[in-house]
Design a protein around this motif. Structure first.
Motif, PDB file in Angstrom:
ATOM      1  N   ASP A   1      -5.724   0.075   1.282  1.00  0.00           N
ATOM      2  CA  ASP A   1      -6.144   1.131   0.365  1.00  0.00           C
ATOM      3  C   ASP A   1      -6.695   2.326   1.138  1.00  0.00           C
TER       4      ASP A   1
ATOM      5  N   ALA B   1      -0.543   4.088   4.803  1.00  0.00           N
ATOM      6  CA  ALA B   1      -1.759   3.265   4.664  1.00  0.00           C
ATOM      7  C   ALA B   1      -2.056   2.491   5.949  1.00  0.00           C
TER       8      ALA B   1
ATOM      9  N   ARG C   1      -1.753   4.751  -5.749  1.00  0.00           N
ATOM     10  CA  ARG C   1      -2.968   4.054  -5.325  1.00  0.00           C
ATOM     11  C   ARG C   1      -3.596   3.316  -6.508  1.00  0.00           C
TER      12      ARG C   1
ATOM     13  N   ASP D   1      -9.368   2.883   5.200  1.00  0.00           N
ATOM     14  CA  ASP D   1      -9.754   4.245   5.583  1.00  0.00           C
ATOM     15  C   ASP D   1     -10.780   4.172   6.720  1.00  0.00           C
TER      16      ASP D   1
ATOM     17  N   GLY E   1       0.842  -1.199   0.000  1.00  0.00           N
ATOM     18  CA  GLY E   1       0.000   0.000   0.000  1.00  0.00           C
ATOM     19  C   GLY E   1       0.867   1.234   0.000  1.00  0.00           C
TER      20      GLY E   1
ATOM     21  N   GLY F   1      -3.384   9.095   3.635  1.00  0.00           N
ATOM     22  CA  GLY F   1      -2.102   8.455   3.946  1.00  0.00           C
ATOM     23  C   GLY F   1      -1.017   9.489   4.204  1.00  0.00           C
TER      24      GLY F   1
END
Ligand code: Z5A
Length: 231
Positions: free
Chosen positions: A147, A25, A181, A201, A21, A153
């Motif tokens: 993600d 992340a 990403r 997230d 990631g 991030g």
């Protein structure tokens, strides 16, 4: 554990799980939380990282994060990461898996494909050749791609850094991190049997629960035991 024995050995090979990631992340955080869950499930686990994880590779880590690779160009930088990986695979990852340990690795060869390959435009054939030499058949059993939006991030990484200077990759702009990403999402689409995209997230415990569910579903030996409940 139920994985198949390493060739010529009676010990079942451990599982190899990689975390990938973009910046901030939450890979390091989630690796620790997964290691705790595995320890509670009595799975012998080691946590490692790339670049680094073995003495020679840690020297390479210092080199590449200082930015020297950027000066040399993306191909030379890919070569430095490959040299570090070779040391790490042969001294730590391979022997640990052969001893039946599970290996949780913070970044692995997908990072080279994304950072140097997609963003640095290094030829895929060259990266394939590096993989043949360094990792050969040592493919991860599972790759968790965390993600988060690039802005999230980068904000997390900046908070953690406080007043310290950004490293070579942190210093790249928002556009670089957005393309990163997208590139990781493409890695997941191209390798659906190995990779799982995790929505990272969310708060740490929510993300950890998502990861644990995927890991339990993937490895039959971790599935909750139902026999007792059925008696
Ligand atoms: N690289 C490459 O180009 N080619 C290669 O082949 C390889 C690597 C192997 C290594 O950097 C760099 O090398 C990497 C790619 C390149 N560069 N970048 N960018 P590194 O090892 O120093 O850093 P990193 O791998 O990018 O990880 P990171 O920045 O340390 O982020 P992270 O491990 O994903 O996140 P974290 O440390 O767990 O969390 C960051 C902060 O956010 C921290 O303060 C946490 O407390 C906080 N956090 C974590 N999770 C959450 C949630 N869920 N909510 C809120 N806050 C959170």
């Amino acid at each position: 554990m139920a994985s198949s024995p390493a060739p010529g050995s009676a010990t079942p090979r451990g599982r190899f799980i990689t975390f990938e990631g973009g910046e901030g992340a939450g890979k390091s955080t989630q690796i620790r939380l997964l290691a705790d869950r595995l320890a509670a499930a009595r799975v012998r686990t080691i946590v490692t990282r790339e670049p680094g994880g073995s003495p020679g590779a840690e020297v390479m880590r210092h080199l590449v994060l200082s930015g020297v690779g950027k000066v040399l160009g993306a191909e030379a930088e890919a070569l430095l990461f490959a040299a570090a990986r070779d040391d790490h695979v042969h001294l730590l990852i391979g022997p640990s898996l052969s001893r039946g340990l599970w290996v949780l690795c913070d970044r692995f060869s997908d990072s080279t494909r994304v950072y140097q390959g997609v963003l640095g435009r290094v030829d895929t054939a060259l990266i394939d050749a590096f993989d043949r030499v360094t990792i050969d058949a040592l493919r991860p059993d599972l790759t968790l791609v965390l993600d988060v939006p690039a802005e999230t991030g980068l904000a997390r990484a900046a908070r953690r850094r406080g007043g310290a200077a950004a490293d070579r990759f942190e210093a790249e702009g928002h556009d670089f991190h957005r393309r990163l990403r997208d590139a990781y999402r493409q890695v997941v689409s191209a390798n659906p049997d190995r990779c799982v995209l995790i929505d990272a997230d969310a708060d740490e415990q929510t993300v950890a629960a998502r990861i644990w569910q995927v890991v339990q579903e993937r490895f039959a030996e971790l599935a909750p035991r139902r026999e007792a409940a059925q008696l």
